[in-house]
Structures are given as C-alpha cells and as structure tokens.
Design an enzyme around this catalytic site. Structure first.
Site, mmCIF file in Angstrom:
data_model
loop_
_atom_site.group_PDB
_atom_site.id
_atom_site.type_symbol
_atom_site.label_atom_id
_atom_site.label_comp_id
_atom_site.label_asym_id
_atom_site.label_seq_id
_atom_site.Cartn_x
_atom_site.Cartn_y
_atom_site.Cartn_z
ATOM 1 N N CYS A 54 0.802 -1.231 0.000
ATOM 2 C CA CYS A 54 0.000 0.000 0.000
ATOM 3 C C CYS A 54 0.832 1.277 0.000
ATOM 4 O O CYS A 54 0.774 2.069 -0.948
ATOM 5 C CB CYS A 54 -0.934 0.003 1.213
ATOM 6 S SG CYS A 54 -2.167 -1.311 1.191
ATOM 7 N N HIS A 104 -2.226 6.690 2.875
ATOM 8 C CA HIS A 104 -1.255 5.967 3.698
ATOM 9 C C HIS A 104 0.063 6.729 3.856
ATOM 10 O O HIS A 104 1.145 6.148 3.798
ATOM 11 C CB HIS A 104 -0.993 4.574 3.108
ATOM 12 C CG HIS A 104 -0.580 3.562 4.131
ATOM 13 N ND1 HIS A 104 -0.833 2.224 4.007
ATOM 14 C CD2 HIS A 104 0.076 3.700 5.309
ATOM 15 C CE1 HIS A 104 -0.354 1.572 5.052
ATOM 16 N NE2 HIS A 104 0.206 2.445 5.854
#
Length: 506
Positions: A54, A104
């Site tokens: 991610c 993120h």
C-alpha cells in the site's frame, strides 16, 4: 489536447485486481458504472504498480519515483516532505488539489501538496508497521493473517464501510461546493477508497449480487514443495499454514471480494453522478487506477507483496472522450507514470521542467496514439522478503531478481499464468543473462540492503521512544469551519439559501 486546463478526477481503489473487473474480461463481477466509463476510455491492458504494497506504491504513484530513490521501503516508511508530488506540481499550476480518502502517508507531514484533505486516513501515520530484516524468522504479530479468509462473509458494518461512505460523501460535497463557488481555478480531486481490500466482508445487498455456485475458485494450486522462496516466506507472513483453509471459505472470500468491487463501483457511480449533476463532467479528465492487486488464493497466495500478475497488475483507464479516442493500450506502463501524465494534462507541454529527475514517463503519447514506452521497473522491500526484490517487465517478458533467491523469467504472452520459469531453460539463457546484467547494473543490492536495515533500525528506536510518555499522534485531523456551515445568523437568510443552492435560481 485543448489549451484550457482541464479538471482532473483521480479515482483509486485499494487492492483491486485488474483480472477481477469485467472490462478486463471477468465474466461475473458486476461493475456497471466502471463499464460505462470504460466504454469511452483509453484502457491500459498491461498496467502495473511499482511496489506491491500500500504505502510504497502510493508514494511512487504520487512522486513518479521508484521506492529506493525516496526511501519508500514498507508500510511504515517516512514519506519525506521535500519530495514533490503530483499535488505540488498541479498546485504550482494554480490547481486546487484535494484528497478524500486513503493515501497511507507515514510521518508528521500529512498533506504532501494537497490544499485540502477532506478525511483522515484509515491507516496510522506512525512508523509502527515495519518489517525487521534483523529478525526475519519472527512473524510480525501486527500483520493480518488468514482470518480475512476464514471469517469472510456478509456483514452489517465494518470500519472500512464507515471510511468509504465518508470518503464518497466528502468527495461529492467537494464537487458541489466547487460548482456553487464559481471557481476560476481548475481542480484535481483524488478520491481513494479502501475497498475491496480485505478483510473480505460486505453487506448483504452486495453479497447477494452473487451466488455461491457461480463463484470461480483459484485456477492454480502450487504445492508447498514447489513454491519459490519468496512465496514460501509470504505464506509464513500471513500464517497460511496455521489452520486448514476450506473450499467454502475460499469461495466466501472471493464472493465478498466481488461484492466489495460492486460496492466500489456504486461509490464511484455516486461521485460521477455528482460530477455530471454539477456540469463538470465535460471538462474533467477522469483517471481510475489502484495501488496493487490481490492474489485471491491463486498459487495458494493471498493479498499482495508478490510480483505475480494478480498482485502487481492494476486497472488503469483514462476517460476524456473529447481529448482521447477510446481504445486499448497493450504496452506495459505503471502508476509511476501518472505524475508526468497529470503534469502534461495541466501544462499541455512535454517535456516539463521538473524539480528533480522523474523516473516515470508520461502516458500522453499512448493516449494520443503517437507512441509511448513499453517498460515497468519495480522494487519491493516489504514483508516476506529478506533482501531487495526487483522486477523488469518489458515486451513479452517479466524478470524477477533477488540476491537471496533464484531468478525467475516468464514469457507472459505464451505463459500468462506464470507457470513456467524460463530461468532454468537453456533456450532462454541469453535473455536471462541480459536481464540479469541489467539488474546488476541498475541496482546495488548490498547498498540497498544496508539502506533498508538502517531505516528499519531508526524507526524501531523512534517508535520505542514515542510509545513512552505523552502520545502526539500524526494522524490527519480534518478541520471544518462550523461557523460557516448550514444556518447561521451572520448572513441574511435569502443570501445564505441563494449561496447554497445549485443550480442557482434567478
């Protein structure tokens, strides 16, 4: 392209396997909104992320730089504030830049060029989720395990549903506010959903779009004794062998995943409807992609972290029918190419004077049918590897290299399921030697290993220290000016209603 600067709407889905979408050939998954968008889009049939995890994938996507260049080693790597992102470049071109949803970012900088960040992130901003190459045999307890599969099924609510519903609401509100505001600056709005990322749980209205008997099971089973070393380590990371995984559980996981894709499609449909209702669709370039895929049980692997196709390949389409004719692009490209592409959209010029050399390459030649590259370079330093892992995708071939593991070479034209490693075939010794030499010249594995170890050790110390005493979280806190929302007494009622209504009434 036209001379007017277009708006840009960038739609992202998390852990979206390209192979699970109908416009890439899946026969079951229902995505009417994405299908309608795809009909008028340039579709990239061989698009990849540059690091199948991610945070590293998103850092690369935002900066146009490979992980090693910016220290994007894992899901707790610091994202340096002085690395320009596409949001910085577009904002310099007088764009309004906004993010609704997941990106993120790790570290105290939580904007990275976005003028507005409309939600918090679903994942923590600290440095806690790092692998430990100093102790590779200890499984990280914070990493998810096979409960995502064994507990898969319908649900009423999850934190991911809470998040994506808010992401969609805030994105629609942003478009409505933009339309009501008579804005002169173009916008770049990034809408980043966390579905269909596991855990595989979804409400019944999406679960019931599919039937058990229709769910396709994994096509490829690789016995443990035949797995490559990296795949074996990945199975240890997500505790694949701690409990037996049954066929009904696998079917449930894939059914819930397909339901989550339909949920994503519905949320995207809501955003696209707001775009159209606000009269913004004609002058907005829409881009849809993702951060990585999901193995979904193929090869007895789940989630991502691998350079096999289901993990590293992503969907990618560009929709702007008045600028680019609908077609399919067969050449291999990557999400690292999005930054220079967005800059070209904003400046209508190539090449651009970047603040630092950009490793991505613009997709505009592909979009305009004037050429374009056919190459993806990828790096991985996260869970499941004990040394730098590299990939070169060019032409028909994919080459995977790690100094600790045997080389892998696949001809994806002849072997799309990657069942035949040509690295041991003497007929391909010349091709293998050429790729290997390129890898050795491109990467210094020993130096990169030391860089990763130093980064992990630094962060271990920082996390240990910050867990003592007062906690000062870095997580983004969205701020709303309540004094200017809804009904307030400092503005005449008629003026307030007129300002808030769209379209305006004479």
């Amino acid at each position: 392209m036209t001379s007017k600067k277009p708006n840009i709407l960038f739609l992202m889905a998390d852990q979206m396997a390209a192979s699970a979408l109908s416009f890439y050939g899946h026969k079951l998954v229902k995505t009417p909104n994405l299908d309608a968008l795809a009909e008028e889009s340039v579709i990239f049939d061989s698009a990849y992320c540059n690091s199948p995890l991610c945070a590293p994938s998103r850092y690369v996507l935002m900066t146009g730089q490979l992980p090693a260049k910016i220290g994007a080693f894992d899901n707790a790597a610091d994202f340096p504030a002085d690395i320009p992102t596409f949001a910085h470049y577009l904002r310099k071109q007088n764009y309004q830049t906004a993010l609704s949803g997941k990106m993120h970012f790790c570290g105290p900088e939580q904007l990275h060029g976005f003028e507005d960040r409309l939600t918090t992130d679903i994942y923590p901003a600290d440095y806690g989720w790092f692998p430990n190459w100093d102790d590779p045999d200890t499984r990280p307890t914070w990493y998810h395990n096979m409960s995502s599969v064994t507990q898969a099924g319908p649900c009423v609510r999850t934190n991911q549903l809470d998040f994506d519903d808010e992401v969609t609401f805030q994105a629609k509100r942003y478009l409505h506010d933009y339309a009501r505001g008579n804005q002169e600056r173009p916008f770049c709005l990034t809408v980043s959903l966390t579905h269909p990322h596991d855990p595989y749980a979804i409400p019944e209205q999406y679960w019931n779009l599919y039937k058990d008997e229709d769910i396709d099971l994994p096509e490829i089973t690789i016995p443990k004794e035949e797995q490559d070393p990296h795949s074996l380590r990945l199975q240890d990371v997500f505790a694949f062998d701690e409990q037996p995984i049954t066929e009904p559980q696998i079917r449930n996981a894939r059914r819930a995943y397909y339901g989550a894709i339909s949920y994503v499609d519905e949320k995207i449909g809501e955003v696209l409807k707001s775009l159209k209702d606000c009269g913004l669709d004609e002058d907005t370039i829409i881009v849809f992609s993702g951060d990585h895929g999901d193995m979904l049980g193929e090869r007895n692997l789940w989630f991502k972290m691998s350079f096999f196709e289901n993990s590293v390949r992503v969907p990618m389409l560009v929709h702007s029918p008045k600028r680019f004719s609908a077609k399919r692009v067969k050449e291999s490209v990557s999400t690292m190419d999005l930054l220079p592409t967005f800059v070209d959209f904003a400046t209508n010029s190539t090449p651009h004077d970047y603040a630092m050399p950009i490793q991505g390459r613009s997709l505009v030649p592909h979009l305009e049918g004037t050429g374009g590259h056919d190459e993806v370079i990828a790096e991985y330093f996260g869970e499941g590897t004990i040394a730098p892992l590299f990939m070169i995708r060019r032409g028909d071939y994919k080459y995977i290299h790690c100094p600790k593991d045997p080389d892998q070479l696949f001809n994806l034209k002849d072997d799309p399921k990657e069942l035949h490693n040509l690295a041991g075939d003497s007929a391909y010794s010349a091709a293998l030697a050429e790729f290997k030499q390129e890898a050795l010249e491109r990467w210094d594995s020993n130096a990169l290993t030391e860089d990763v170890l130093v980064s992990q050790r630094r962060r271990r110390l920082v996390v240990s220290a910050l867990n003592r005493g007062k906690k000062k979280p870095w997580d983004h806190q969205p701020v709303f000016d309540s004094a200017e929302m809804y009904m307030r007494n400092h503005i005449d009622l008629d003026d307030l209603e007129a300002r808030s209504r769209f379209p305006k009434v004479d």
